[in-house]
Design a protein around this motif. Structure first.
Motif, PDB file in Angstrom:
ATOM      1  N   PHE A 157       0.850  -1.181   0.000  1.00  0.00           N
ATOM      2  CA  PHE A 157       0.000   0.000   0.000  1.00  0.00           C
ATOM      3  C   PHE A 157       0.889   1.235   0.000  1.00  0.00           C
ATOM      4  N   VAL A 158       0.502   2.241  -0.776  1.00  0.00           N
ATOM      5  CA  VAL A 158       1.321   3.440  -0.862  1.00  0.00           C
ATOM      6  C   VAL A 158       1.443   4.120   0.501  1.00  0.00           C
ATOM      7  N   LYS A 159       0.447   3.958   1.363  1.00  0.00           N
ATOM      8  CA  LYS A 159       0.503   4.590   2.677  1.00  0.00           C
ATOM      9  C   LYS A 159       1.558   3.943   3.579  1.00  0.00           C
ATOM     10  N   ASP A 160       2.051   2.763   3.177  1.00  0.00           N
ATOM     11  CA  ASP A 160       3.084   2.085   3.976  1.00  0.00           C
ATOM     12  C   ASP A 160       4.492   2.563   3.631  1.00  0.00           C
ATOM     13  N   VAL A 161       4.590   3.453   2.645  1.00  0.00           N
ATOM     14  CA  VAL A 161       5.902   4.025   2.311  1.00  0.00           C
ATOM     15  C   VAL A 161       6.233   5.097   3.348  1.00  0.00           C
ATOM     16  N   ASP A 162       7.339   4.915   4.047  1.00  0.00           N
ATOM     17  CA  ASP A 162       7.767   5.890   5.048  1.00  0.00           C
ATOM     18  C   ASP A 162       9.247   6.220   4.837  1.00  0.00           C
ATOM     19  N   HIS A 163       9.800   7.004   5.743  1.00  0.00           N
ATOM     20  CA  HIS A 163      11.201   7.416   5.616  1.00  0.00           C
ATOM     21  C   HIS A 163      12.129   6.205   5.622  1.00  0.00           C
ATOM     22  N   LYS A 164      11.780   5.198   6.414  1.00  0.00           N
ATOM     23  CA  LYS A 164      12.587   3.975   6.486  1.00  0.00           C
ATOM     24  C   LYS A 164      12.604   3.264   5.134  1.00  0.00           C
ATOM     25  N   PHE A 165      11.452   3.239   4.460  1.00  0.00           N
ATOM     26  CA  PHE A 165      11.354   2.623   3.138  1.00  0.00           C
ATOM     27  C   PHE A 165      12.281   3.339   2.160  1.00  0.00           C
ATOM     28  N   ILE A 166      12.252   4.670   2.171  1.00  0.00           N
ATOM     29  CA  ILE A 166      13.056   5.457   1.236  1.00  0.00           C
ATOM     30  C   ILE A 166      14.550   5.229   1.483  1.00  0.00           C
ATOM     31  N   SER A 167      14.957   5.269   2.764  1.00  0.00           N
ATOM     32  CA  SER A 167      16.369   5.051   3.106  1.00  0.00           C
ATOM     33  C   SER A 167      16.815   3.647   2.725  1.00  0.00           C
ATOM     34  N   GLY A 168      15.919   2.673   2.962  1.00  0.00           N
ATOM     35  CA  GLY A 168      16.220   1.290   2.597  1.00  0.00           C
ATOM     36  C   GLY A 168      16.344   1.109   1.098  1.00  0.00           C
ATOM     37  N   PHE A 169      15.504   1.809   0.355  1.00  0.00           N
ATOM     38  CA  PHE A 169      15.550   1.735  -1.107  1.00  0.00           C
ATOM     39  C   PHE A 169      16.858   2.327  -1.631  1.00  0.00           C
ATOM     40  N   GLU A 170      17.278   3.444  -1.046  1.00  0.00           N
ATOM     41  CA  GLU A 170      18.547   4.058  -1.449  1.00  0.00           C
ATOM     42  C   GLU A 170      19.718   3.101  -1.187  1.00  0.00           C
ATOM     43  N   TYR A 171      19.697   2.464  -0.017  1.00  0.00           N
ATOM     44  CA  TYR A 171      20.752   1.512   0.335  1.00  0.00           C
ATOM     45  C   TYR A 171      20.750   0.322  -0.625  1.00  0.00           C
ATOM     46  N   TYR A 172      19.541  -0.147  -0.977  1.00  0.00           N
ATOM     47  CA  TYR A 172      19.391  -1.272  -1.914  1.00  0.00           C
ATOM     48  C   TYR A 172      19.987  -0.926  -3.279  1.00  0.00           C
ATOM     49  N   LEU A 173      19.699   0.272  -3.767  1.00  0.00           N
ATOM     50  CA  LEU A 173      20.211   0.684  -5.077  1.00  0.00           C
ATOM     51  C   LEU A 173      21.736   0.731  -5.097  1.00  0.00           C
ATOM     52  N   LYS A 174      22.317   1.211  -3.996  1.00  0.00           N
ATOM     53  CA  LYS A 174      23.769   1.372  -3.953  1.00  0.00           C
ATOM     54  C   LYS A 174      24.507   0.055  -3.710  1.00  0.00           C
ATOM     55  N   THR A 175      23.855  -0.886  -3.019  1.00  0.00           N
ATOM     56  CA  THR A 175      24.522  -2.150  -2.696  1.00  0.00           C
ATOM     57  C   THR A 175      24.122  -3.276  -3.647  1.00  0.00           C
ATOM     58  N   GLU A 176      22.831  -3.583  -3.714  1.00  0.00           N
ATOM     59  CA  GLU A 176      22.358  -4.692  -4.541  1.00  0.00           C
ATOM     60  C   GLU A 176      22.436  -4.387  -6.034  1.00  0.00           C
ATOM     61  N   ARG A 177      22.141  -3.126  -6.401  1.00  0.00           N
ATOM     62  CA  ARG A 177      22.125  -2.760  -7.823  1.00  0.00           C
ATOM     63  C   ARG A 177      23.425  -2.083  -8.264  1.00  0.00           C
ATOM     64  N   ASN A 178      24.332  -1.829  -7.318  1.00  0.00           N
ATOM     65  CA  ASN A 178      25.632  -1.217  -7.616  1.00  0.00           C
ATOM     66  C   ASN A 178      25.503   0.136  -8.333  1.00  0.00           C
ATOM     67  N   CYS A 179      24.478   0.896  -7.976  1.00  0.00           N
ATOM     68  CA  CYS A 179      24.300   2.219  -8.566  1.00  0.00           C
ATOM     69  C   CYS A 179      25.242   3.213  -7.894  1.00  0.00           C
ATOM     70  N   SER A 180      25.749   4.143  -8.666  1.00  0.00           N
ATOM     71  CA  SER A 180      26.524   5.229  -8.080  1.00  0.00           C
ATOM     72  C   SER A 180      25.589   6.114  -7.265  1.00  0.00           C
ATOM     73  N   HIS A 181      26.167   7.000  -6.462  1.00  0.00           N
ATOM     74  CA  HIS A 181      25.346   7.883  -5.629  1.00  0.00           C
ATOM     75  C   HIS A 181      24.372   8.690  -6.486  1.00  0.00           C
ATOM     76  N   ASN A 182      24.874   9.324  -7.534  1.00  0.00           N
ATOM     77  CA  ASN A 182      24.020  10.180  -8.364  1.00  0.00           C
ATOM     78  C   ASN A 182      22.938   9.400  -9.090  1.00  0.00           C
ATOM     79  N   THR A 183      23.283   8.202  -9.566  1.00  0.00           N
ATOM     80  CA  THR A 183      22.287   7.367 -10.251  1.00  0.00           C
ATOM     81  C   THR A 183      21.187   6.953  -9.282  1.00  0.00           C
ATOM     82  N   ALA A 184      21.568   6.563  -8.062  1.00  0.00           N
ATOM     83  CA  ALA A 184      20.580   6.169  -7.045  1.00  0.00           C
ATOM     84  C   ALA A 184      19.643   7.333  -6.734  1.00  0.00           C
TER      85      ALA A 184
END
Length: 412
Positions: A157-184
């Motif tokens: 549910f979109v209402k379940d997106v919180d600050h923790k979700f956003i921070s976790g997504f950023e971490y996922y992009l940089k670690t699991e997807r190997n995105c650079s900071h700017n790409t993430a």
């Protein structure tokens, strides 16, 4: 049923009223997360059995309370089964809200994202560039994969997106997807638009991005030096496809056009300017801003070279541009053949125009910004760091002059 799912009915004795009666509450626990609600019934503190979580005795009141509790249990169990059968994300809060009838306006995150992307696709060529649409599709795919990994669900549910979700997504992009900071950050910015849509439509009460701050890191943009450009221009390539790619790349080094713009460049974009010379006038695909570029001798020679090759040109196009993927692949070969030890991509030509061809040669930054079709001078200023090299070269010339003057004075 999930083993960690439980229902607990209880009272708060300390909050009993003057008649010795307390409200009955329900605590829903799922995977260690809780949600509570009042069932809007009261029971005498002395008649509540804390072991069975039911009213004691055979009085009519006790029977009615216990039947009501059983009805609530059955409803919540049915709601849970409905969630499971439809493979919907399930939480203690969602069960509580569904029971209370508060989920009538719930929206699924990826459903909103998909609807947005379909709208963008339909506006390609008018409001959006194809590359923008592709970035939104990629961003949605990354969000989808993150949800599956983090929550084991196909959507939330979109209402379940919180600050923790956003921070976790950023971490996922940089670690699991190997995105650079700017790409993430760029993918998260795409995702942020979806959340803003949800907030604007009252599908969520507050914007979880309110306290999320991120800055793009300044990246030194690569470009070709004057010697490297000369080396490429003079290099004879005996393969037609490589020669073609080299010509178009050099053309963009001296015009500053991005791939999408040179690909759509037609004879209609060549006009006679106020100085009587030929100019390229074109609206940029990315921003729809106007680029006005005087045509220098080298790009004019390239245009002339392909003007009679009608077998290579279609739809009134000026140059036979290949796909971006092929152009970049062939540029890697050209770099090797020319002995250029840089990650040669097609967009590097635009950087080269901004730095080596214009700014380094004293073209004012305002003129460069106009030719590049930048909306803001700040965007062009990213290229201005190359001026340090110009200053360095100028100072070397000054040093040589001062050294020469010193020698002359000593002779005199």
């Amino acid at each position: 049923m999930n083993n960690s799912f439980s229902l607990l009915f209880y009272i708060k004795k300390c909050k009993a009223d003057s008649n010795g009666k307390a409200n009955i509450y329900l605590r829903i626990t799922l995977n260690g997360k809780r949600a509570e609600l009042s069932i809007r019934r009261k029971v005498s503190v002395n008649n509540w059995d804390t072991n069975s979580n039911l009213a004691r005795g055979n009085s009519r009141e006790s029977h009615e309370i216990n039947r009501y509790i059983t009805t609530i249990k059955n409803k919540i169990y049915n709601i849970e089964q409905e969630y499971l059968s439809q493979d919907k994300p399930i939480t203690a809060i969602s069960l509580r809200d569904s029971y209370l009838g508060k989920d009538y306006n719930k929206k699924m995150l990826l459903e909103i994202f998909e609807d947005h992307n379909k709208r963008v696709d339909k506006l390609i060529g008018s409001d959006f560039a194809a590359g923008t649409a592709e970035r939104y599709r990629t961003a949605k795919r990354h969000v989808s994969e993150y949800i599956l990994k983090e929550f084991g669900a196909n959507d939330i549910f979109v209402k379940d997106v919180d600050h923790k979700f956003i921070s976790g997504f950023e971490y996922y992009l940089k670690t699991e997807r190997n995105c650079s900071h700017n790409t993430a950050i760029k993918y998260i910015t795409n995702f942020k638009k979806i959340i803003r849509i949800a907030h604007a439509n009252d599908w969520i009460d507050k914007d979880p991005f309110l306290h999320w701050k991120a800055k793009l890191k300044t990246v030194d943009r690569e470009f070709l030096t004057e010697k490297e450009i000369q080396k490429m221009v003079e290099k004879e390539l005996h393969t037609e496809r490589l020669d073609l790619v080299k010509d178009i790349f050099i053309f963009c080094c001296f015009t500053g056009l991005a791939y999408s713009d040179v690909k759509k460049l037609s004879k209609n974009n060549i006009v006679i300017g106020i100085d009587g010379d030929k100019w390229i006038k074109i609206n940029r695909t990315k921003t729809d801003t106007r680029s006005n570029i005087p045509i220098l001798p080298i790009p004019e020679a390239i245009i002339d070279k392909y003007s009679n090759k009608t077998n290579l040109l279609t739809d009134n196009r000026l140059l036979p541009v290949l796909s971006n993927q092929k152009m970049n692949a062939y540029l890697k070969e050209i770099a090797d053949l020319c002995g250029i030890n840089k990650n040669l991509t097609f967009h590097l030509a635009r950087h080269t125009f901004a730095t080596t061809v214009t700014l380094t040669n004293g073209v004012p930054i305002e003129s460069v910004s106009k030719m590049l079709g930048h909306k803001s001078l700040r965007t062009t200023q990213h290229y201005a760091k190359i001026l340090d090299k110009k200053v360095s070269d100028d100072m070397k010339t000054l040093r040589n002059k001062l050294s020469l003057n010193k020698e002359l004075n000593e002779v005199i």
